[in-house]
Design a protein around this motif. Structure first.
Motif, mmCIF file in Angstrom:
data_model
loop_
_atom_site.group_PDB
_atom_site.id
_atom_site.type_symbol
_atom_site.label_atom_id
_atom_site.label_comp_id
_atom_site.label_asym_id
_atom_site.label_seq_id
_atom_site.Cartn_x
_atom_site.Cartn_y
_atom_site.Cartn_z
ATOM 1 N N UNK A 78 0.758 -1.041 -0.101
ATOM 2 C CA UNK A 78 0.026 0.009 -0.016
ATOM 3 C C UNK A 78 0.798 1.104 -0.147
ATOM 4 N N UNK A 98 0.039 10.395 5.795
ATOM 5 C CA UNK A 98 0.336 9.281 5.198
ATOM 6 C C UNK A 98 -0.094 8.136 5.950
ATOM 7 N N UNK A 99 -0.736 7.153 5.599
ATOM 8 C CA UNK A 99 -1.185 5.972 6.325
ATOM 9 C C UNK A 99 -1.519 4.881 5.243
ATOM 10 N N UNK A 100 -1.611 3.745 5.588
ATOM 11 C CA UNK A 100 -2.094 2.579 4.860
ATOM 12 C C UNK A 100 -3.359 2.332 4.567
ATOM 13 N N UNK A 107 -3.595 -1.857 12.826
ATOM 14 C CA UNK A 107 -2.418 -2.542 12.206
ATOM 15 C C UNK A 107 -1.431 -1.345 11.758
ATOM 16 N N UNK A 145 -5.644 0.559 3.266
ATOM 17 C CA UNK A 145 -6.455 -0.500 3.377
ATOM 18 C C UNK A 145 -6.204 -1.471 4.656
ATOM 19 N N UNK A 146 -5.503 -0.739 5.514
ATOM 20 C CA UNK A 146 -5.309 -1.521 6.844
ATOM 21 C C UNK A 146 -6.024 -0.944 7.757
ATOM 22 N N UNK A 175 1.375 5.942 15.297
ATOM 23 C CA UNK A 175 2.498 5.174 14.492
ATOM 24 C C UNK A 175 3.776 5.922 14.672
ATOM 25 N N UNK A 227 4.443 12.276 8.057
ATOM 26 C CA UNK A 227 4.369 12.848 6.783
ATOM 27 C C UNK A 227 3.513 13.873 6.204
ATOM 28 N N UNK A 266 6.225 4.786 2.988
ATOM 29 C CA UNK A 266 6.025 4.794 4.382
ATOM 30 C C UNK A 266 6.286 3.683 5.299
#
Lengths: 284, 341, 240
Positions: free
Chosen positions: B208, C89-91, C98, C93-94, C150, C85, B212
């Motif tokens: 994804x 900024x992240x994932x 997580x 779809x998690x 995070x 960031x 990052x």
């Protein structure tokens, strides 16, 4: 005797054809950010079309060839519109869809024409260069290829469409800010590169046995050249093509055509180990 | 605590449906299904390994490991070559072949795994094609069997020879089916565990946003390499089994249309990275293909490809896993309504 | 006060463009340092060099007495440098859990400690209720919180925040400042990159002003707004 001249001459001949082919590949790679895996099938398709138009439709060669090339451009345009554009938001998708197109073209040709190689005859006879017999056709090929490289360079550097293509290849966001429509540029790029793949196809068909699966090998060559020269780097592509053509011919001459298939693999792996950004590429 | 592990009893209950399916699948030969269809299921088992291999790595990271053809093909060829030159029968050569194939693919792919971007995928797609032309052209074709391939005795055939002739083929078909089923079950359970473990989620994180992931503490190179190794092991096992069960070994194993396209379709249709979806789809598509043989026949590749294009564009999240989730939800509500009353 | 981070003559070029030109900064343990400057002045590039996303062409980055200039980003995270960031900024779809837990898991070998640390970080950032949500369903403020969770879950000594207040309302900014102060009291050092000086006035003891990749000012924020060069750089942009 004549070994070196032979390798140099044919190496450079091949380099020029690779250059034309990989310039198109590099252009799509730069603009769409992704390799067009259907690019090799355009190369095959155009030579089969030229063959079909001349032997079944009864067209004269000088009509059949340009028609086939334009048709390849049209197919490329359709591929870009139908298969690449809707999938752009997910990089994996473009990969799968263009690969699928390549396989569809290959299968259809297999069914219609069989596995027998297609032979085109454009310009028979031989001439002599540096005491080496060269078929006239090679001279035609080299001439046309050089012309195409020059015209593409002028197109990219001098015309507004060409500048737009380069801007999009540099950055989608920046070019949008400048009022360029990247999707329109994508369309033009697919058309132009389809024509370039098509020209290489019809030009090389008389020299290489053209089979439905013949598109993969030049695709890998183009990939190796683009990795070596750096994506979207014009000079890099030229240098890489020359290196590639000479190296390949040397290996073919000394070790045989079978082993020569490993050349692109070696180039890609070594480049990625030593200089991932390409020979003349910039760092991240 | 909100994120503590569920109780052992609840976890056991969760496994009931999957265990039922596994047992039921293993009982198929008892229903009298033999011969051709047992062969089809054996092949589906082998392809299930390829599907798991593809889904575990590419379904999570979106780095298309199109090279499963290459990995499967090289382990198949190692099995064949070990017999041809050292007289090793498949019973003994499968494990060394898997090891060699993993080592080979690691050496070739390591540089491109390190680099971000699409290089890995293109390389992995084109590599098997290079291998095909190497094997079929002079001078290597003399040593590698060329177009005709390399013959070898099939797995367990030495034991089968002890039986009366009429029983030999049914015995082999049954043994192969159970061997591949057992391996597939082990692989499926492991892949599922892995895909939904922290490690699996790290792979997904890389898919994804790799920058990052790297910047927030994940050793992306190590995670990608480990994922690739597990995935390669599955593909190499599939290749070695294929060679041992369906000799002779020919370039067919290397051709992506044969060994890449069916698993890829299963992964896309089943839902990338969900393990269950692609696994189920693998069996559905292979059985459906055999049933539809008369209707599609040689249009198979084209049909697969058109299906892929349409799916990728219209439903990139997959179809089968979606249906599975809906189904599970429906069953769950039904069950809960029963127990509550 | 002993220094935690020292950047010595850091230079970074992109093609012909010089993004950072011989920039030296020093951050003490437990300090909050602000970095301000107009767009394109090299603020983010500096953060990228310190966190290891970019390698400097010249100069050194010394963290806790150790030269980290050549280390990969994930190694620096385990040494105690973490970052956020620009624009969260992240994932996507998690689940939030997580998004935070994976960083914890890659720093702590023991899964129980990682779990406890994750729960702590989610509690500090008030994200417990959203832990199973996907980031695409969250507000920009909550996304910022995910990023901060995070960043702090890895037990950092130094946290680099890239425009942590951008796009937030006044109350939300207060929330973020509260968390920063709370962690600062626990001994965490911060480098905060901001476009506007206003938010740093209360927060930072010292600011560094960058312009065109060159450090043009270093000192308390109250003096920065009086400095002629700083005012000139911000002319029309508004320092406040």
């Amino acid at each position: 005797m004549g070994e070196l001249e032979y390798i140099l001459l044919f190496g450079l001949f091949h380099s020029v054809t690779y250059l034309v082919f990989s310039l198109g590949f590099s252009l799509v790679f730069g603009v769409a950010r992704l390799p067009n895996l259907a690019y090799g099938s355009l190369y095959v398709l155009s030579s089969y079309l030229a063959h079909a138009l001349s032997s079944y439709a009864g067209l004269e060669m000088y009509w059949a060839v340009p028609t086939a090339v334009l048709l390849a451009g049209a197919v490329s345009l359709v591929v870009g519109e139908l298969v690449v554009k809707p999938a752009l938001k997910m990089p994996v998708s473009v990969f799968i869809t263009t690969m699928a197109v390549a396989y569809i073209v290959e299968e259809v040709l297999n069914m219609l024409m069989g596995l027998r190689p297609v032979v085109l005859s454009l310009y028979p006879g031989t001439s002599s260069i540096l005491g080496i017999a060269v078929s006239n056709h090679w001279l035609l090929v080299v001439g046309v290829c050089i012309l195409m490289v020059i015209s593409l360079t002028i197109f990219l550097l001098r015309t507004s469409t060409g500048r737009a293509i380069r801007a999009v290849a540099e950055s989608w966001e920046e070019s949008m800010r400048l009022g360029i429509d990247p999707l329109r540029v994508l369309r033009v790029t697919f058309l132009v590169t389809g024509i370039y793949a098509g020209v290489t196809g019809v030009l090389l068909a008389p020299l290489k046995a053209m089979t439905p699966s013949a598109g993969w090998s030049p695709l890998f060559a183009a990939f190796a050249i683009v990795v070596l020269g750096g994506v979207g780097n014009l000079i890099g592509t030229v240098v890489a093509s020359v290196i590639y053509g000479l190296l390949e011919q040397a290996v073919v001459y000394f070790l045989g055509g079978g082993i020569a298939r490993v050349v692109p693999l070696l180039i890609v792996v070594l480049t990625l180990v030593v200089r991932p950004q390409g020979l003349l590429g910039r760092g991240e | 605590m909100a994120f503590a592990k569920p109780s052992i009893k609840r976890r056991l209950v969760r496994y009931v449906p999957s265990i039922t399916i596994m047992v039921a699948y293993s009982c198929i030969p008892l229903l009298g299904i033999r011969g051709f269809w047992l062969d089809v299921l054996t092949r589906a088992n082998i392809f299930a390994l390829l599907t798991l291999s593809l889904d575990l790595y590419s379904g999570t990271t979106f780095y298309l490991n199109l090279g499963i053809s290459f990995i499967a093909g090289s382990s198949a060829y190692v099995v064949a070559l070990l017999y041809r030159y050292l007289g090793m029968v498949p019973e003994y050569s499968i494990i060394p072949a898997i090891a060699v194939a993993i080592a080979l693919s690691t050496v070739i792919f390591l540089p491109s795994i390190r680099v971000r971007g699409v290089y890995f995928s293109v390389l992995s797609l084109l590599l098997p094609l290079i291998m095909v032309s190497l094997i079929t052209s002079q001078p290597l074709s003399l040593y590698l069997g060329g177009e005709g391939g390399i013959p070898l005795p099939s797995l367990f055939s030495s034991y089968a020879r002890m039986l009366p002739p009429r029983e030999r083929i049914p015995f082999l078909q049954l043994t192969w089916f159970y061997l591949t089923t057992a391996l597939t079950i082990v692989a499926a359970v492991l892949s599922y565990k892995l895909a939904y473990s922290n490690f699996g989620f790290m792979l997904r994180a890389i898919g994804q946003d790799e920058e990052l992931a790297e910047a927030s503490g994940i050793d992306t190179t190590r995670v990608k390499l480990l994922g690739f190794l597990v995935s390669s092991t599955l593909a190499a096992t599939a290749g070695a089994l294929y060679a041992a069960i369906r000799p002779p070994v020919t370039v067919d194993v290397l051709i992506p249309a044969n060994t890449l396209v069916p698993p890829l379709t299963a992964v896309i249709l089943g839902g990338m990275g969900t393990i269950i979806g692609p696994l189920a789809t693998n069996y559905i598509t292979i059985v459906a293909y055999e049933l539809l043989w008369d209707a599609i026949g040689r249009w198979r590749t084209i049909a697969y490809m058109l299906l892929l294009i349409v799916l990728v564009i219209l439903k990139p999240q997959g179809v089968v896993f979606h249906i599975y989730l809906k189904l599970r939800k429906a069953i769950a509500t039904k069950l809960s309504s029963v127990t509550w009353r | 006060m002993s220094s935690l981070l020292v950047c010595e003559g850091v230079t970074k070029r992109f093609g012909g463009l010089v993004a950072l030109n011989n920039v030296s900064i020093e951050v003490g343990k437990g300090e909050i340092l602000g970095i301000i400057g107009p767009n394109g002045s090299g603020k983010t590039t500096l953060i990228n060099v310190i966190s290891g996303v970019l390698l400097p062409d010249d100069g050194r980055v010394i963290f806790d007495g150790k030269d980290v200039s050549k280390l990969k980003p994930h190694v620096r995270v385990s040494l105690g440098i973490s970052r956020t960031f620009q624009g969260s900024r992240v994932y996507p779809y998690l689940p939030v859990y997580y998004n935070v837990a994976l960083s914890a898991r890659s720093v702590y070998r023991d899964p129980e400690i990682a779990r406890a640390k994750t729960n702590w970080a989610l509690t500090v950032t008030k994200l417990i209720a959203e832990a199973v949500e996907l980031p695409i369903n969250l507000t920009p403020f909550k996304l910022r919180m995910v990023e901060i969770a995070r960043a702090i879950v890895t037990n950092p000594k130094l946290v680099l925040l890239d425009e942590p207040f951008a796009g937030l309302s006044a109350e939300e900014v207060e929330e973020v400042i509260k968390i920063i102060n709370k962690l600062n009291n626990l001994g965490v050092t911060f480098i905060i990159v901001e476009h506007k000086l206003r938010y740093l006035m209360k927060l930072a003891e010292r600011v560094v002003v960058l312009n065109n990749g060159i450090k043009i000012f270093e000192g308390p924020p109250s003096e920065a707004i009086k400095d002629r060069e700083v005012i000139q750089v911000y002319l029309g942009g508004g320092v406040s």
